[in-house]
Design an enzyme around this catalytic site. Sequence first.
Site, PDB file in Angstrom:
ATOM      1  N   CYS A 259       0.645  -1.195   0.188  1.00 47.10           N
ATOM      2  CA  CYS A 259      -0.070  -0.020   0.290  1.00 47.10           C
ATOM      3  C   CYS A 259       1.293   1.630   0.394  1.00 47.10           C
ATOM      4  O   CYS A 259       0.617   1.845   1.053  1.00 47.10           O
ATOM      5  CB  CYS A 259      -0.877   0.111   0.673  1.00 47.10           C
ATOM      6  SG  CYS A 259      -1.323  -1.461   0.788  1.00 47.10           S
ATOM      7  N   ALA A 260       2.140   0.880  -1.556  1.00 48.75           N
ATOM      8  CA  ALA A 260       3.120   1.599  -0.771  1.00 48.75           C
ATOM      9  C   ALA A 260       2.855   3.756  -1.146  1.00 48.75           C
ATOM     10  O   ALA A 260       3.645   4.360  -0.788  1.00 48.75           O
ATOM     11  CB  ALA A 260       3.887   1.291  -1.974  1.00 48.75           C
ATOM     12  N   ALA A 261       1.939   3.973  -2.407  1.00 51.97           N
ATOM     13  CA  ALA A 261       1.533   5.116  -2.364  1.00 51.97           C
ATOM     14  C   ALA A 261       0.840   6.501  -1.161  1.00 51.97           C
ATOM     15  O   ALA A 261       0.393   5.450  -1.089  1.00 51.97           O
ATOM     16  CB  ALA A 261       0.474   4.588  -3.926  1.00 51.97           C
ATOM     17  N   PRO A 262       1.587   7.281  -1.419  1.00 53.65           N
ATOM     18  CA  PRO A 262       2.167   8.137  -2.886  1.00 53.65           C
ATOM     19  C   PRO A 262       3.509   8.255  -2.718  1.00 53.65           C
ATOM     20  O   PRO A 262       4.556   8.357  -3.398  1.00 53.65           O
ATOM     21  CB  PRO A 262       2.241   9.952  -2.707  1.00 53.65           C
ATOM     22  CG  PRO A 262       0.984   9.542  -1.035  1.00 53.65           C
ATOM     23  CD  PRO A 262       0.894   7.972  -0.441  1.00 53.65           C
ATOM     24  N   GLY A 263       4.302   7.356  -1.661  1.00 54.10           N
ATOM     25  CA  GLY A 263       5.925   6.785  -1.663  1.00 54.10           C
ATOM     26  C   GLY A 263       6.763   7.520  -0.937  1.00 54.10           C
ATOM     27  O   GLY A 263       7.763   7.486  -0.714  1.00 54.10           O
ATOM     28  N   GLY A 264       6.602   8.339   0.274  1.00 59.40           N
ATOM     29  CA  GLY A 264       7.053   8.694   1.114  1.00 59.40           C
ATOM     30  C   GLY A 264       7.499   7.889   2.248  1.00 59.40           C
ATOM     31  O   GLY A 264       9.172   7.192   1.848  1.00 59.40           O
ATOM     32  N   LYS A 265       7.037   6.790   2.520  1.00 59.61           N
ATOM     33  CA  LYS A 265       7.175   5.152   3.338  1.00 59.61           C
ATOM     34  C   LYS A 265       9.088   4.929   2.443  1.00 59.61           C
ATOM     35  O   LYS A 265       9.969   4.738   2.284  1.00 59.61           O
ATOM     36  CB  LYS A 265       6.988   4.765   3.837  1.00 59.61           C
ATOM     37  CG  LYS A 265       5.853   5.597   5.122  1.00 59.61           C
ATOM     38  CD  LYS A 265       4.936   4.157   5.596  1.00 59.61           C
ATOM     39  CE  LYS A 265       4.196   5.131   6.393  1.00 59.61           C
ATOM     40  NZ  LYS A 265       3.243   6.152   5.496  1.00 59.61           N
ATOM     41  N   ASP A 280       1.041  -1.441  -4.832  1.00 63.96           N
ATOM     42  CA  ASP A 280       0.188  -0.399  -4.462  1.00 63.96           C
ATOM     43  C   ASP A 280      -0.571  -1.106  -5.558  1.00 63.96           C
ATOM     44  O   ASP A 280      -0.677  -1.505  -5.948  1.00 63.96           O
ATOM     45  CB  ASP A 280      -0.086   0.877  -4.303  1.00 63.96           C
ATOM     46  CG  ASP A 280      -1.056   1.544  -4.126  1.00 63.96           C
ATOM     47  OD1 ASP A 280      -0.801   2.111  -2.903  1.00 63.96           O
ATOM     48  OD2 ASP A 280      -1.827   2.068  -4.305  1.00 63.96           O
ATOM     49  N   CYS A 378      -2.948   4.785   9.579  1.00 62.04           N
ATOM     50  CA  CYS A 378      -2.780   6.397  10.058  1.00 62.04           C
ATOM     51  C   CYS A 378      -4.642   6.483  10.987  1.00 62.04           C
ATOM     52  O   CYS A 378      -4.937   7.490  10.162  1.00 62.04           O
ATOM     53  CB  CYS A 378      -2.705   7.397   8.942  1.00 62.04           C
ATOM     54  SG  CYS A 378      -3.918   7.237   7.884  1.00 62.04           S
TER      55      CYS A 378
END
Length: 451
Positions: A259-265, A280, A378
């Site tokens: 569930c990677a987007a938008p990609g900060g992590k 994602d 979150c």
Amino acid sequence: MPPQRFALPTEAPGLAARRIAADILDGVLHKHRTLDEQLDGPAAHPALKSLSDRDRALMRRLVATILRRLGTLGHVLSRLLDRGIPTDAPRAQSALLIGAAQILWMDVPDHAAVDLSVRLVQSDRRAAKYAGLVNAVLRRCAREGQPLIDEVKSKNLDVAPWLLARWSAHYGEATASDIATAIGQEPSLDITVKSDSEQWATRLHGETLPTGSVRTLLQGSVTMLPGFSEGQWWVQDAAAALPARLFGDLADKNIVDLCAAPGGKTAQLVHGKARVTAVDRSPARMARLRDNLARLSLDAKFAVADGAEWLGQNHGEGFDGILIDAPCTSTGTIRRHPDIGWLRQESDIAPLAAAQKRLLQRAVAALQPGGMLVYCTCSLEPEEGELAISEFLKSEAEMQRLPIGAEEVAGLSEIVTAEGDLRTLPCHFPHQDPRLGGLDGFYAARLVRRH
């Protein structure tokens, strides 16, 4: 005699921004559309492109202010209206909200706020008959609105009642009230930098937080800020930047970011020298992730797929680590996404908790012995955090908790639970300037596969 030339009537300055704000409010409050989808991407409001940068910023601030203060606005307007807000003309409702928000909380002259709201109503066939009402009510709001706010604890009015009840039960009434106050503040801009946070704090007129994020009050398009086009940093709430750090040394480790987007992590993991596969299910969000990593000169593998299904297809791969940033109610992000508090319902929690459980169960078989699983949401709801992990550990003998130490999060013991998990609240990180305080509500747990 030459023909007379008549000047075409021009629209009042700022009316277009308010008209689009009214459309977007109607989308949230009556059509259950998120702000994100209305402001960006293929389903964004078609007239947004015609706005100047200044008007676009005004429109965004208008909408966000109204959604942050919706309960208080409802209280004030109900006291000023003998028969309640008109329900047969959404534009009249939006005009009242837009006018009152400007009068009570924004640096807009009262007469301009009233005039433009009246024009907004007059331009709509169904709402035009309410022009006189809107004019009268907003003039009263300018005189009587602030005393009406002062007579109630408005910060609690601005949280959906079901959420306030849940937070009071789980965190206590005092903390729930502090959370309500925190999410009523317009948030600062948090960024994660590749290096030298102090230098970037100076260049961006901000400050470095204890966790290393840089926080600034600069406004406007982030793409115009120093260092953005050079790929020196990316936008990421300070709380969202913590889970990826729980892996410790990432050098040459094979990590999956679900569930990677938008990609900060993803950017954090790659910057930490891990070999990352970003997964994602949304092609559009994955395209945005690719663009973000390209700007940052970072590289990863990509898979457009449902996270649980992808894990099922890759079980036994023996990954060194899996980061699950699970889909959730996102109630911890209301300070940045004020529509969430009005779009979510308590009934949303159970199906999302079931999806989170499925991701956790599938991750076990994809980890190598000794492999690390970091689970985060979150959300402020315990079913998506503390309770989810408690139940998971009871059912999965292969997994055990690896407690987080306060020293791993800059010594901030208040964000580490008694069990050794991470729990941030919007009221954490207090600051003498409220605009520089707070952060998103996040939960994270670090688990290890035994065998």
